[in-house]
Scaffold this motif. Structure first.
Motif, PDB file in Angstrom:
ATOM      1  N   ARG A 138       0.914  -1.229   0.082  1.00  0.00           N
ATOM      2  CA  ARG A 138      -0.033   0.121   0.189  1.00  0.00           C
ATOM      3  C   ARG A 138       1.152   1.276   0.068  1.00  0.00           C
ATOM      4  NH1 ARG A 138      -2.788  -3.558  -0.921  1.00  0.00           N
ATOM      5  NH2 ARG A 138      -4.703  -4.194   0.039  1.00  0.00           N
ATOM      6  N   LEU A 139       0.251   2.358  -0.579  1.00  0.00           N
ATOM      7  CA  LEU A 139       1.042   3.769  -0.673  1.00  0.00           C
ATOM      8  C   LEU A 139       2.372   3.670  -1.314  1.00  0.00           C
ATOM      9  CD1 LEU A 139       0.228   5.129   2.850  1.00  0.00           C
ATOM     10  CD2 LEU A 139      -1.225   4.996   0.703  1.00  0.00           C
ATOM     11  N   PHE A 140       2.592   2.722  -2.399  1.00  0.00           N
ATOM     12  CA  PHE A 140       3.739   2.728  -3.403  1.00  0.00           C
ATOM     13  C   PHE A 140       3.328   3.315  -4.759  1.00  0.00           C
ATOM     14  CE2 PHE A 140       5.097  -0.304  -0.234  1.00  0.00           C
ATOM     15  CZ  PHE A 140       6.375  -0.349   0.003  1.00  0.00           C
ATOM     16  N   ARG A 194      -0.094  14.906   4.526  1.00  0.00           N
ATOM     17  CA  ARG A 194      -0.920  14.168   3.806  1.00  0.00           C
ATOM     18  C   ARG A 194      -0.654  12.506   3.740  1.00  0.00           C
ATOM     19  NH1 ARG A 194      -1.352  14.251  -3.128  1.00  0.00           N
ATOM     20  NH2 ARG A 194      -2.429  12.360  -3.226  1.00  0.00           N
ATOM     21  N   TRP A 195       0.565  12.049   3.694  1.00  0.00           N
ATOM     22  CA  TRP A 195       1.024  10.842   3.665  1.00  0.00           C
ATOM     23  C   TRP A 195       0.587  10.346   5.048  1.00  0.00           C
ATOM     24  CZ3 TRP A 195       3.793   8.238   7.481  1.00  0.00           C
ATOM     25  CH2 TRP A 195       3.973   6.900   7.113  1.00  0.00           C
ATOM     26  N   ALA A 196       0.711  10.857   6.235  1.00  0.00           N
ATOM     27  CA  ALA A 196       0.642  10.380   7.310  1.00  0.00           C
ATOM     28  C   ALA A 196      -1.001  10.034   7.576  1.00  0.00           C
ATOM     29  CB  ALA A 196       0.744  11.223   8.672  1.00  0.00           C
ATOM     30  N   ALA A 197      -1.944  10.970   7.083  1.00  0.00           N
ATOM     31  CA  ALA A 197      -3.475  10.542   6.919  1.00  0.00           C
ATOM     32  C   ALA A 197      -3.877   9.627   6.308  1.00  0.00           C
ATOM     33  CB  ALA A 197      -4.064  11.945   6.517  1.00  0.00           C
ATOM     34  N   ASP A 198      -3.062   9.440   5.043  1.00  0.00           N
ATOM     35  CA  ASP A 198      -3.177   8.174   4.122  1.00  0.00           C
ATOM     36  C   ASP A 198      -2.751   6.910   4.823  1.00  0.00           C
ATOM     37  OD1 ASP A 198      -4.149   9.939   2.415  1.00  0.00           O
ATOM     38  OD2 ASP A 198      -2.443   9.800   1.044  1.00  0.00           O
ATOM     39  N   ALA A 199      -1.514   6.946   5.321  1.00  0.00           N
ATOM     40  CA  ALA A 199      -1.052   5.817   5.946  1.00  0.00           C
ATOM     41  C   ALA A 199      -1.952   5.266   7.432  1.00  0.00           C
ATOM     42  CB  ALA A 199       0.280   6.044   6.574  1.00  0.00           C
ATOM     43  N   ALA A 200      -2.513   6.382   8.330  1.00  0.00           N
ATOM     44  CA  ALA A 200      -3.106   5.955   9.148  1.00  0.00           C
ATOM     45  C   ALA A 200      -4.489   5.487   8.816  1.00  0.00           C
ATOM     46  CB  ALA A 200      -3.570   7.243   9.919  1.00  0.00           C
ATOM     47  N   ALA A 201      -4.889   5.680   7.714  1.00  0.00           N
ATOM     48  CA  ALA A 201      -6.336   4.919   6.964  1.00  0.00           C
ATOM     49  C   ALA A 201      -5.984   3.627   6.755  1.00  0.00           C
ATOM     50  CB  ALA A 201      -6.771   5.804   5.987  1.00  0.00           C
ATOM     51  N   GLU A 202      -4.793   3.324   6.025  1.00  0.00           N
ATOM     52  CA  GLU A 202      -4.367   2.005   5.459  1.00  0.00           C
ATOM     53  C   GLU A 202      -4.113   1.113   6.756  1.00  0.00           C
ATOM     54  OE1 GLU A 202      -4.455   0.821   2.813  1.00  0.00           O
ATOM     55  OE2 GLU A 202      -4.597   2.443   1.600  1.00  0.00           O
ATOM     56  N   ARG A 244      -7.369   0.026   8.125  1.00  0.00           N
ATOM     57  CA  ARG A 244      -8.302  -0.974   7.260  1.00  0.00           C
ATOM     58  C   ARG A 244      -7.280  -2.509   7.439  1.00  0.00           C
ATOM     59  NH1 ARG A 244      -7.216   3.300   3.156  1.00  0.00           N
ATOM     60  NH2 ARG A 244      -9.197   4.322   3.045  1.00  0.00           N
ATOM     61  N   VAL A 245      -6.156  -2.446   7.430  1.00  0.00           N
ATOM     62  CA  VAL A 245      -5.435  -3.672   7.614  1.00  0.00           C
ATOM     63  C   VAL A 245      -5.952  -4.382   9.138  1.00  0.00           C
ATOM     64  CG1 VAL A 245      -3.221  -4.770   8.030  1.00  0.00           C
ATOM     65  CG2 VAL A 245      -3.501  -3.093   6.286  1.00  0.00           C
ATOM     66  N   HIS A 246      -5.934  -3.336   9.954  1.00  0.00           N
ATOM     67  CA  HIS A 246      -6.700  -3.954  11.400  1.00  0.00           C
ATOM     68  C   HIS A 246      -7.870  -4.503  11.299  1.00  0.00           C
ATOM     69  CE1 HIS A 246      -3.311  -1.600  13.641  1.00  0.00           C
ATOM     70  NE2 HIS A 246      -2.870  -3.022  13.658  1.00  0.00           N
ATOM     71  N   ARG A 251       7.596  10.125  12.088  1.00  0.00           N
ATOM     72  CA  ARG A 251       7.446  10.807  13.238  1.00  0.00           C
ATOM     73  C   ARG A 251       5.701  11.566  13.106  1.00  0.00           C
ATOM     74  NH1 ARG A 251      11.592  14.688  15.867  1.00  0.00           N
ATOM     75  NH2 ARG A 251       9.669  14.754  17.483  1.00  0.00           N
ATOM     76  N   THR A 252       5.639  12.000  11.900  1.00  0.00           N
ATOM     77  CA  THR A 252       4.232  12.643  11.626  1.00  0.00           C
ATOM     78  C   THR A 252       3.042  11.667  11.931  1.00  0.00           C
ATOM     79  OG1 THR A 252       5.161  14.243  10.215  1.00  0.00           O
ATOM     80  CG2 THR A 252       2.820  13.789  10.270  1.00  0.00           C
ATOM     81  N   LEU A 253       3.350  10.455  11.537  1.00  0.00           N
ATOM     82  CA  LEU A 253       2.430   9.423  11.739  1.00  0.00           C
ATOM     83  C   LEU A 253       2.424   8.946  13.176  1.00  0.00           C
ATOM     84  CD1 LEU A 253       0.399   7.219  10.586  1.00  0.00           C
ATOM     85  CD2 LEU A 253       2.286   5.811  10.456  1.00  0.00           C
ATOM     86  N   LEU A 254       3.419   8.665  13.899  1.00  0.00           N
ATOM     87  CA  LEU A 254       3.313   8.062  15.238  1.00  0.00           C
ATOM     88  C   LEU A 254       3.076   9.129  16.294  1.00  0.00           C
ATOM     89  CD1 LEU A 254       6.305   5.505  14.848  1.00  0.00           C
ATOM     90  CD2 LEU A 254       3.483   5.178  14.766  1.00  0.00           C
ATOM     91  N   ASP A 255       3.826  10.363  16.172  1.00  0.00           N
ATOM     92  CA  ASP A 255       3.962  11.596  17.021  1.00  0.00           C
ATOM     93  C   ASP A 255       2.972  12.527  16.670  1.00  0.00           C
ATOM     94  OD1 ASP A 255       5.932   9.954  18.231  1.00  0.00           O
ATOM     95  OD2 ASP A 255       7.350  11.135  17.426  1.00  0.00           O
ATOM     96  N   GLY A 256       2.503  12.749  15.611  1.00  0.00           N
ATOM     97  CA  GLY A 256       1.691  13.654  15.327  1.00  0.00           C
ATOM     98  C   GLY A 256       2.196  14.770  14.597  1.00  0.00           C
ATOM     99  N   ILE A 257       1.426  15.991  14.176  1.00  0.00           N
ATOM    100  CA  ILE A 257       2.102  16.743  13.298  1.00  0.00           C
ATOM    101  C   ILE A 257       1.957  18.326  14.233  1.00  0.00           C
ATOM    102  CG2 ILE A 257      -0.160  17.588  12.121  1.00  0.00           C
ATOM    103  CD1 ILE A 257       1.507  17.985   9.673  1.00  0.00           C
TER     104      ILE A 257
END
Length: 304
Positions: free
Chosen positions: A65-67, A80-88, A91-93, A110-116
């Motif tokens: 995903r996301l490639f 943008r990527w972090a929002a897309d990655a969080a959604a993916e 979905r996987v979970h 860091r943006t995905l795990l720790d926030g922006i």
């Protein structure tokens, strides 16, 4: 042991050419996972070769995903990527699987795990003025206006120096102050198992050089020629700044020979790998496994 109270997330990171992608696929096969990209260049569909995206054969082994999901005419920010990655990840979970995040872009992770950081929109005039500066002049200005940021950054890092300078000029607050107020990260909601590959530096350098040579021989030049022919991709688009693109563009225009273009791209890759190496060695949670040669069975057991 996995934390049963939280859904699992496997994360494999490291510098470019460290072998993380192959390991992520191997892990996903072992645990029924889905590989999710966390590399800023691999999001662009225009750069399969130069970004070292997984081959079609590798992508067929496990879900990816996301490639290559962003067109080169667009800008893919960390937010943008972090929002897309969080959604993916969700979905996987929801499907009962385990997300396997893989990449070398520390800002994305860091943006995905720790926030922006909630930085307000930058004033357009300020941005234009900063981006018009030579990097040396921008760094000198940053040293006066946000000396702490200047001390943290490489003086030749055009993008990060400009970002720090435009933030302090537009908002009146240094970027570090905004970053301290991060929000929106998903790390606290997950049972994260991080594995960071930090190979021997000499071996990593040799891998970087050899991989660039293969890229030039196996489609990278043609990839850039196709990108440059697109009238809808501006000259300052992020995809045009990816390592290898400026060097091959200079070669195609006659400004550099093929050998000089390759040498320049190899040098840029080595510098990038060095920065990544330093970042991953110094910016990681203590509980993540950080190693030259990982104990794969132990890691697989922890994630699985």
């Amino acid at each position: 042991m996995p934390n049963p109270a939280k859904p699992r997330l496997a994360l494999i990171a490291g510098p470019t050419a460290s072998g993380k992608s192959a390991l992520a696929i191997e892990l996903a096969e072992e645990i029924g996972g889905t590989v999710i990209n966390a590399d800023a260049s691999q999001v662009y569909r225009d750069l399969r070769v130069l970004s070292a995206r997984p081959s079609p054969a590798d992508e067929a082994r496990v879900p990816h995903r996301l490639f290559g999901y962003v067109d080169g005419a667009e800008t893919c920010s960390a937010a943008r990527w972090a929002a897309d990655a969080a959604a993916e990840v969700r979905r996987v979970h929801a499907a009962g699987g385990v997300p396997v995040l893989v990449g070398g872009t520390g800002l994305y992770l860091r943006t995905l795990l720790d926030g922006i950081a909630p930085v307000p929109e930058i004033d357009a005039d300020v941005r234009a003025a900063v981006r018009a500066l030579a990097v040396a002049d921008a760094y000198a200005a940053l040293s006066r206006e946000d000396p702490a940021a200047a001390a943290r950054l490489n003086a030749r890092d055009t993008t990060r120096v400009a970002r720090a300078l435009e933030v302090v000029r537009s908002t009146g607050r240094p970027l570090a102050a905004w970053q301290a107020a991060r929000a929106g990260g998903i790390g606290d909601t997950l049972d994260v198992h991080g594995l960071v590959l930090l190979p021997d530096r000499d071996m990593l350098t040799a891998r970087c050089d050899a991989r660039l040579a293969r890229m030039f021989d196996e489609g990278g030049v043609e990839e850039v020629a196709t990108l440059l022919a697109r009238a809808d991709v501006p000259g300052d688009a992020p995809v045009r700044r990816a390592i290898g693109v400026p060097e091959i563009a200079a070669m195609l225009s006659g400004m550099l020979s093929r050998d000089d273009a390759l040498a320049s791209a190899q040098s840029a890759t080595r510098r990038y790998a060095k920065r990544q190496y330093t970042w991953f060695r110094n910016q990681l949670p203590e509980e993540w496994q950080c190693c030259t040669a990982p104990n794969l069975q132990l890691y697989f057991q922890k994630v699985g």
